[in-house]
Design a protein around this motif. Structure first.
Motif, PDB file in Angstrom:
ATOM      1  N   ALA A  21       0.839  -1.201   0.000  1.00 46.05           N
ATOM      2  CA  ALA A  21       0.000   0.000   0.000  1.00 46.05           C
ATOM      3  C   ALA A  21       0.875   1.253   0.000  1.00 46.05           C
ATOM      4  O   ALA A  21       1.859   1.332   0.744  1.00 46.05           O
ATOM      5  N   ILE A  73      -3.934   5.949   2.633  1.00 49.57           N
ATOM      6  CA  ILE A  73      -3.590   5.069   1.507  1.00 49.57           C
ATOM      7  C   ILE A  73      -4.105   5.688   0.203  1.00 49.57           C
ATOM      8  O   ILE A  73      -5.299   5.992   0.079  1.00 49.57           O
ATOM      9  N   THR A  74      -3.196   5.857  -0.749  1.00 47.16           N
ATOM     10  CA  THR A  74      -3.573   6.437  -2.040  1.00 47.16           C
ATOM     11  C   THR A  74      -3.498   5.423  -3.168  1.00 47.16           C
ATOM     12  O   THR A  74      -3.988   5.684  -4.268  1.00 47.16           O
ATOM     13  N   ASP A  75      -2.847   4.291  -2.936  1.00 49.70           N
ATOM     14  CA  ASP A  75      -2.795   3.244  -3.954  1.00 49.70           C
ATOM     15  C   ASP A  75      -2.504   1.915  -3.238  1.00 49.70           C
ATOM     16  O   ASP A  75      -1.928   1.904  -2.144  1.00 49.70           O
ATOM     17  N   ARG A  86      -8.847  -1.360 -10.636  1.00 46.97           N
ATOM     18  CA  ARG A  86      -8.515  -2.147  -9.455  1.00 46.97           C
ATOM     19  C   ARG A  86      -9.630  -3.136  -9.149  1.00 46.97           C
ATOM     20  O   ARG A  86     -10.807  -2.874  -9.422  1.00 46.97           O
ATOM     21  N   GLU A 115      -7.956  -4.019  -3.554  1.00 50.00           N
ATOM     22  CA  GLU A 115      -7.165  -2.816  -3.817  1.00 50.00           C
ATOM     23  C   GLU A 115      -8.030  -1.554  -3.709  1.00 50.00           C
ATOM     24  O   GLU A 115      -7.639  -0.571  -3.074  1.00 50.00           O
ATOM     25  N   GLU A 116      -9.218  -1.577  -4.321  1.00 52.07           N
ATOM     26  CA  GLU A 116     -10.070  -0.380  -4.324  1.00 52.07           C
ATOM     27  C   GLU A 116     -10.565  -0.042  -2.921  1.00 52.07           C
ATOM     28  O   GLU A 116     -10.691   1.132  -2.562  1.00 52.07           O
ATOM     29  N   ILE A 166      -8.266   2.224  -0.678  1.00 45.64           N
ATOM     30  CA  ILE A 166      -8.006   3.627  -1.038  1.00 45.64           C
ATOM     31  C   ILE A 166      -8.756   4.561  -0.083  1.00 45.64           C
ATOM     32  O   ILE A 166      -9.951   4.399   0.167  1.00 45.64           O
ATOM     33  N   GLY A 167      -8.040   5.541   0.476  1.00 47.28           N
ATOM     34  CA  GLY A 167      -8.651   6.504   1.379  1.00 47.28           C
ATOM     35  C   GLY A 167      -8.611   6.109   2.843  1.00 47.28           C
ATOM     36  O   GLY A 167      -9.081   6.857   3.700  1.00 47.28           O
TER      37      GLY A 167
END
Length: 570
Positions: free
Chosen positions: A20, A27-29, A518, A522-523, A526-527
């Protein structure tokens, strides 16, 4: 910017790696990698299709029965076999038993320790813990003496170094439960360990053993005669009824109250982990035969963009609906790696191009997983309990709606909370409560059929390969506790010519597709805020909420990267 690596993600089945990217504490990716190869599809080529269930069932040691069910359904679909209604009921009982056991195990033994601090339970007052537990349910073990005894066990365990839990993030600021709630949860964790081995005796009654109970193409491998010692007789039916009654008590007096109690302290997690907005359910628990999905207890369908006003139909035989991509997976396709392939013509040609282990990161590698990337009409989909709840609500299930409203009301959270890490964990409890009710219903149906002597459990019409077409193919769909599961089979000259499995974690835990979309793991990350980079419990909370399963590898290597054993099937 920092790149966090969690490898292996523990308290799951199989081997999962999460990387991550964190910027300014968020977390941005994210990248999800299955780093061990399964290869089971290769093992099946050339074998008798009637044996496929016994081999595919070994793909997992937890939800073992679900692969056998999908496999026999695939063969029966290819050969045009309908199983007797009594056999269908027994299959439903075995599958529902798996659901209830799996969801309880997941909550207490795989997911709870992301929210429950074992060490903090030492600060609890056993008397206050008992008062609180008694206010939540009528479970007769919730007494001061019981919690005091459990606390003594924890003290001894802590004094010995906490064993396999020594590296937990105990004391992390993200843990919010009061000491008494931690003590209740740990006590019931131990109770669940004892209970979970009892409920699966139902598998032993109907399938001979557990794990990996026996199945049979054309029915179930057991006969019913209430007066016969070697058959499913009155004594065994009474045992099944007694185990179901015990399961009903544990689910409704322990699991669901604990789930709601713990969730009440983590309402902020209704804002994280939502991830994808598309949901897929194959549906399951047929009540009028497997070929009538409109009669399934769990509805079949797809919901896109969280629009509950429309449910899209699913046709697993349509080569334009479900495709697997390998743009970021360690495989090759004969026709090129940028195209998708329907599983009926799927290939398993492994081509590992990652770094040699041990390695620090997969950053910079285009391909980073042994999981392929399935898509429904090129949409990334979430599968599992939350998907079943969403598809059920969109399909108008009143049972589902009542339970969802009950949970939202108890937690006093808005309906949007459904689409989150908290919602996914609660959905598993809703799943268990529903399935528990259906398990009792199926058992009542079975007893009623036994009383009227409707006890046929096997259709032998197409058992002999002489009655098979030279070539045929089929697909078996099921809803495993973790999500939508399908097996595709092609039979030629009485042998398996091709076999492909698309399992729930392939949908949820796969890498990006060729369009860089994603997948669910993974999705959903995010955030998510990360408090401590060296103790990323927040990643575990969301990933564990999916109940990942990446089982059955064929390579073993030590920490220095030296192979201990290698199996070749090319």
């Amino acid at each position: 910017m920092a790149r966090i690596v969690v490898d292996p993600v523990t308290r799951i089945e199989g081997h999962l790696r999460i990387e991550a990217v964190v910027e300014n504490g968020v977390i941005t990716d994210a990248y999800s990698a299955g780093t061990m190869v399964r290869g089971l599809e290769k093992v099946l080529i050339g074998r008798d299709p009637r044996d496929a269930w016994a081999i595919t069932e070994r793909v997992c040691g937890v939800c073992t029965t679900v692969h056998a069910l999908a496999s026999v359904r695939a063969v029966e679909d290819a050969l045009g076999i309908s199983v007797p209604p009594t056999a269908e009921i027994i299959r439903n009982i075995m599958a529902a038993t798996q659901y209830v056991q799996d969801h309880v195990i997941h909550f207490y033994h795989l997911h709870a320790l992301d929210w429950v601090d074992i060490v903090n339970a030492l600060k609890a007052d056993p008397k206050k813990a008992a008062e609180l537990a008694q206010s939540l349910s009528k479970w007769d073990k919730n007494t001061p003496g019981y919690f005091s005894d459990v606390q003594d066990k924890i003290k001894a365990f802590a004094a010995s170094g906490l064993g396999i839990f020594a590296n937990g993030y105990w004391g992390h600021s993200a843990y919010k439960l009061p000491p008494e709630v931690n003590l209740i949860a740990v006590a019931h964790y131990l109770d669940a360990l004892e209970w979970q081995k009892e409920i699966v005796k139902i598998h032993a009654v109907f399938g001979g053993k557990n794990p990996h109970p026996n199945y049979l193409v054309g029915g179930v491998p057991c006969s019913i005669n209430v007066n016969e010692v070697a058959a499913i007789n009155g004594e065994r039916l009474n045992l099944v009824s007694r185990l179901i009654a015990q399961a009903d008590e544990f689910v409704n007096q322990v699991y669901i109250p604990d789930l709601l109690a713990v969730a009440g302290f983590y309402k902020d997690w209704a804002a994280y982990g939502g991830g994808l907005k598309n949901y897929l359910s194959y549906g399951d628990f047929p009540t009028k035969g497997y070929n009538q999905p409109e009669s399934f207890k769990f509805p079949r369908g797809v919901v896109l963009n969280r629009d509950l006003s429309h449910v899209y139909p699913v046709n697993a035989k349509d080569t334009q609906e479900i495709k697997e991509y390998i743009a970021h997976s360690w495989y090759d396709y004969e026709g090129g790696n940028s195209q998708g392939a329907h599983p009926s013509v799927g290939e398993t040609k492994i081509n590992y191009t990652g770094p040699q282990p041990p390695f620090e990161t997969l950053a910079g590698y285009e391909k980073y997983s042994f999981l392929k990337t399935p898509r429904w009409k090129d949409n990334a989909m979430e599968v599992g309990p939350l998907a079943r709840v969403v598809v059920g609500l969109a399909s108008g299930s009143t049972d589902m709606k009542e339970l969802v409203n009950m949970v939202l009301g108890k937690l006093n959270v808005p309906v949007t909370a459904v689409f989150s890490t908290l919602g996914r964990t609660a959905a598993r409890g809703i799943d268990a409560a529903l399935t528990m009710a259906w398990l009792k219903e199926f058992n009542g149906d079975l007893i009623a059929r036994v009383k009227t002597n409707e006890v046929s459990t096997f259709n032998s019409e197409k058992w002999d390969p002489k009655n098979w077409p030279q070539e045929c193919e089929g697909v078996g769909l099921s809803e495993a506790p973790r999500g939508s599961l399908a097996h595709w089979i092609k039979i030629k000259d009485g042998k398996i010519d091709n076999y492909q499995l698309v399992v729930p974690t392939t949908w949820n835990g796969s890498p990006r597709d060729a369009k860089q979309q994603r997948s669910a793991f993974e999705e959903s990350l995010i955030g998510t805020p990360i408090d401590k980079l060296d103790q990323p419990v927040e990643i575990l909370r969301t990933v564990h909420s999916f109940d990942p399963c990446l089982a059955c590898a064929v390579h073993l290597y030590d920490p220095q990267g030296r192979h201990l054993h290698q199996i070749s099937f090319e």
